[in-house]
Design a protein around this motif. Structure first.
Motif, PDB file in Angstrom:
ATOM      1  N   LYS A 161       4.137   7.433  -9.429  1.00 38.98           N
ATOM      2  CA  LYS A 161       3.520   7.824 -10.717  1.00 38.98           C
ATOM      3  C   LYS A 161       2.373   6.748 -11.098  1.00 38.98           C
ATOM      4  O   LYS A 161       2.356   6.331 -12.121  1.00 38.98           O
ATOM      5  N   ASP A 162       1.514   6.592  -9.874  1.00 38.42           N
ATOM      6  CA  ASP A 162       0.365   5.774 -10.182  1.00 38.42           C
ATOM      7  C   ASP A 162       0.690   4.424 -10.610  1.00 38.42           C
ATOM      8  O   ASP A 162      -0.153   3.559 -11.125  1.00 38.42           O
ATOM      9  N   LEU A 185      -0.435   9.484  -1.739  1.00 40.44           N
ATOM     10  CA  LEU A 185       0.410   8.529  -2.846  1.00 40.44           C
ATOM     11  C   LEU A 185       0.653   9.572  -3.861  1.00 40.44           C
ATOM     12  O   LEU A 185       1.654   9.145  -4.517  1.00 40.44           O
ATOM     13  N   ARG A 186      -0.264  10.017  -4.505  1.00 42.72           N
ATOM     14  CA  ARG A 186       0.047  10.991  -5.735  1.00 42.72           C
ATOM     15  C   ARG A 186       0.882  11.985  -5.569  1.00 42.72           C
ATOM     16  O   ARG A 186       1.422  12.538  -6.547  1.00 42.72           O
ATOM     17  N   LYS A 187       1.188  12.489  -4.284  1.00 47.85           N
ATOM     18  CA  LYS A 187       2.179  13.190  -3.978  1.00 47.85           C
ATOM     19  C   LYS A 187       3.511  12.697  -3.843  1.00 47.85           C
ATOM     20  O   LYS A 187       4.588  13.437  -3.992  1.00 47.85           O
ATOM     21  N   THR A 196       2.095  -0.414  -6.263  1.00 49.18           N
ATOM     22  CA  THR A 196       2.784   0.203  -5.062  1.00 49.18           C
ATOM     23  C   THR A 196       2.409  -0.985  -4.059  1.00 49.18           C
ATOM     24  O   THR A 196       1.145  -1.119  -3.632  1.00 49.18           O
ATOM     25  N   VAL A 205      -5.258   8.320  -1.085  1.00 46.28           N
ATOM     26  CA  VAL A 205      -4.892   8.245  -2.595  1.00 46.28           C
ATOM     27  C   VAL A 205      -4.029   9.796  -2.844  1.00 46.28           C
ATOM     28  O   VAL A 205      -2.976   9.821  -3.565  1.00 46.28           O
ATOM     29  N   GLU A 206      -4.567  10.775  -2.091  1.00 45.53           N
ATOM     30  CA  GLU A 206      -4.204  12.268  -2.192  1.00 45.53           C
ATOM     31  C   GLU A 206      -2.544  12.061  -1.843  1.00 45.53           C
ATOM     32  O   GLU A 206      -1.687  12.705  -2.518  1.00 45.53           O
ATOM     33  N   LYS A 263      -9.921   8.166  -0.019  1.00 40.67           N
ATOM     34  CA  LYS A 263      -9.524   9.408  -0.698  1.00 40.67           C
ATOM     35  C   LYS A 263      -8.379  10.179  -0.209  1.00 40.67           C
ATOM     36  O   LYS A 263      -7.432  10.566  -1.193  1.00 40.67           O
TER      37      LYS A 263
END
Length: 210
Positions: free
Chosen positions: A149-150, A143-145, A153, A140-141, A137
């Motif tokens: 762009k999802d 990578l989202r920053k 990767t 993921v946080e 979790k």
């Protein structure tokens, strides 16, 4: 060639000059294609296998006498002409699909793909990839920053980031591998390459000039 360094909050920290030997090469499609074909062939498992008439079970006895029956001559019921018989010219598991490519060409093709990543801004450099809490979790946080762009990767990990391999296994669009173990097929399948600064040092050490 320059690259922007981000922190774990997705903020731009600074710009650095990338190693031109690795990240500033003009790609040649034919070189990259040749190495990709070689890597895929070398990873291919040969499972298809048919039996010849000498390997098929049964058929030891001559079906009928040679003359006098009015039927065609037959020496074995395991002939390729018979149902249940051997196969002529079928696929064999002994076939070797491997293709040899010298180390210089593999290194060159990989540097070409890395150069293309840098040119297209698909190379994301992070100052560090150290998480206080090693959980999917939290990863993921992070990578989202970052500007991924999802998308699919590859995360290239330095020696200090190895714990993140376990965390990334739960993410279908993320592949975490050692920075010194990059391969051209994965880099082409995944759009972005995220690497920490110590991972970048590892890339230069392994793929740079000896």
């Amino acid at each position: 060639m320059k690259a922007t360094i981000y922190n774990l909050k997705g903020e731009k920290v600074q710009e650095i000059d990338l190693n031109s030997y690795i990240f500033d090469i003009k790609p040649k499609t034919e070189v990259v294609h040749q190495v990709v074909i070689a890597q895929e062939n070398n990873a291919r498992k040969n499972l298809a296998h048919t039996k010849t008439k000498g390997e098929v079970r049964g058929g030891g006895k001559k079906p009928w006498k040679q003359k006098g029956t009015g039927r065609a001559r037959a020496g074995s019921s395991r002939s390729p002409l018979w149902r249940g018989g051997g196969v002529t010219f079928g696929p064999r598991k002994e076939r070797d699909y491997s293709v040899k490519v010298n180390k210089k060409m593999k290194n060159l093709a990989l540097r070409m793909v890395l150069s293309d990543k840098a040119k297209e801004n698909d190379l994301i450099v992070v100052d560090r990839l150290e998480l206080a809490d090693i959980k999917t979790k939290k990863f993921v946080e992070v990578l989202r920053k970052l500007p991924v762009k999802d998308a699919k990767t590859v995360v290239a990990l330095g020696p200090q980031d190895s714990k993140l391999v376990r965390v990334a296994k739960n993410l279908p669009k993320v592949l975490a591998i050692g920075a010194g173990s990059l391969n051209i097929v994965d880099l082409l399948k995944y759009k972005y390459l995220v690497v920490s600064q110590n991972g970048l040092d590892q890339i230069e050490k392994v793929y740079g000039k000896k």
